[in-house]
Design a protein around this motif. Structure first.
Motif, PDB file in Angstrom:
ATOM      1  N   GLN A   6      -4.994   1.899  -8.948  1.00  0.00           N
ATOM      2  CA  GLN A   6      -4.720   2.331  -7.576  1.00  0.00           C
ATOM      3  C   GLN A   6      -5.981   2.985  -7.034  1.00  0.00           C
ATOM      4  OE1 GLN A   6      -1.737   5.425  -7.214  1.00  0.00           O
ATOM      5  NE2 GLN A   6      -1.119   4.716  -5.197  1.00  0.00           N
ATOM      6  N   GLU A  57      -4.954   2.953  -1.341  1.00  0.00           N
ATOM      7  CA  GLU A  57      -4.445   1.594  -1.503  1.00  0.00           C
ATOM      8  C   GLU A  57      -3.223   1.568  -2.412  1.00  0.00           C
ATOM      9  OE1 GLU A  57      -8.937  -0.366  -1.233  1.00  0.00           O
ATOM     10  OE2 GLU A  57      -7.430  -1.224  -2.585  1.00  0.00           O
ATOM     11  N   GLY A  58      -2.598   0.394  -2.483  1.00  0.00           N
ATOM     12  CA  GLY A  58      -1.442   0.219  -3.359  1.00  0.00           C
ATOM     13  C   GLY A  58      -1.874  -0.084  -4.780  1.00  0.00           C
ATOM     14  N   LEU A  59      -0.897  -0.333  -5.616  1.00  0.00           N
ATOM     15  CA  LEU A  59      -1.161  -0.663  -7.018  1.00  0.00           C
ATOM     16  C   LEU A  59      -1.591  -2.122  -7.133  1.00  0.00           C
ATOM     17  CD1 LEU A  59       2.083   0.997  -8.292  1.00  0.00           C
ATOM     18  CD2 LEU A  59      -0.193   1.764  -8.907  1.00  0.00           C
ATOM     19  N   GLU A  88       0.807  -1.219   0.000  1.00  0.00           N
ATOM     20  CA  GLU A  88       0.000   0.000   0.000  1.00  0.00           C
ATOM     21  C   GLU A  88       0.837   1.264   0.000  1.00  0.00           C
ATOM     22  OE1 GLU A  88      -3.901  -1.865   2.290  1.00  0.00           O
ATOM     23  OE2 GLU A  88      -2.903  -0.083   3.080  1.00  0.00           O
ATOM     24  N   TYR A 130      -2.422  -1.314 -14.347  1.00  0.00           N
ATOM     25  CA  TYR A 130      -2.529  -1.366 -12.899  1.00  0.00           C
ATOM     26  C   TYR A 130      -3.536  -0.316 -12.452  1.00  0.00           C
ATOM     27  CZ  TYR A 130       1.401  -4.496 -12.003  1.00  0.00           C
ATOM     28  OH  TYR A 130       2.228  -5.600 -11.924  1.00  0.00           O
TER      29      TYR A 130
END
Lengths: 115, 113
Positions: free
Chosen positions: B38, B42-44, A108, B36
């Motif tokens: 995001q 949050e992350g990828l 994250e 991807y």
């Protein structure tokens, strides 16, 4: 579902201080990466790591940066003497194998703010 | 070197509208192509991929086709939802460049209800 975890989620530090960002990759993965994203800019590759050594690094990854896998689970990024321009979101990622290197699993992110 | 160019955002759409986010690339050899996503906070996450020309990647209603002749990998969805609001990144990797991911600048998508 397995995931990559990163700590801290946000760190504020003074210019010149050392910072360590920590990552726990997915347990059966062998390839580890750090990327960063300066606010409003592209996600940039910093370094890849395999078999306890750096396999590739970018121009950004200068002598102020280092990576380490101190035990069987953690993967760390250290910035020895932070600069203002190091302020960014740092993403750790892992993958199973190089042919699948594009299928990275990202954490994250850790937001670093250098004052 | 390898590079990815995406359409600039933000892209703002109403729910159920058709989405296209353009992506073109420059690469030596035969890269693999990825989208991807995001989500806020949050992350990828890998959304979809294609590893050779004419492959179509698809996931969650999103599609993208690897077009070697136009060096493109445009992302499409027939009917977007509010929950699709996120930043979308086009990326490539090539074994000639160590398989590291090269990202585009990202495109912010905002879907209004």
């Amino acid at each position: 579902e397995p995931e990559v975890t990163q700590t801290p989620s946000h760190q504020v530090t003074q210019m010149g201080q050392e910072v360590i960002l920590r990552c726990v990759p997915i347990s059966n993965h062998l390839y580890f990466y750090w990327y960063r994203q300066i606010l409003g800019q592209k996600v940039e590759f910093l370094v890849s790591f395999y078999n306890n050594e750096i396999s590739e690094k970018s121009e950004i990854f200068d002598d102020q940066f280092s990576v380490e896998r101190p035990d069987g689970s953690n993967f760390t990024l250290k910035i020895r003497s932070t600069k203002l321009e190091d302020s960014a979101m740092y993403f750790c990622a892992s993958s199973e194998a190089p042919r699948l290197a594009g299928e990275l699993f990202f954490g994250e992110g850790s937001r670093l703010t250098v004052l | 070197g390898n590079s990815v160019t995406q359409m600039e955002g933000p892209v703002t759409l109403s729910e159920e509208a058709f989405l296209t986010i353009n992506c073109t690339y420059t690469a030596t050899g035969y890269p693999s192509l990825f989208w991807y996503v995001q989500y806020p906070g949050e992350g990828l996450q890998l959304l979809l991929k294609a590893t050779k020309a004419d492959d179509k990647g698809s996931n969650k209603g999103f599609e993208a086709t690897y077009r070697k002749e136009t060096t493109s990998f445009h992302l499409e969805k027939g009917s977007v939802q509010v929950s699709d609001s996120a930043v979308y990144f086009c990326a490539l990797s090539s074994p000639l460049y160590g398989n590291k991911l090269v990202f585009g600048a990202g495109t912010i998508l905002r879907v209004k209800s």
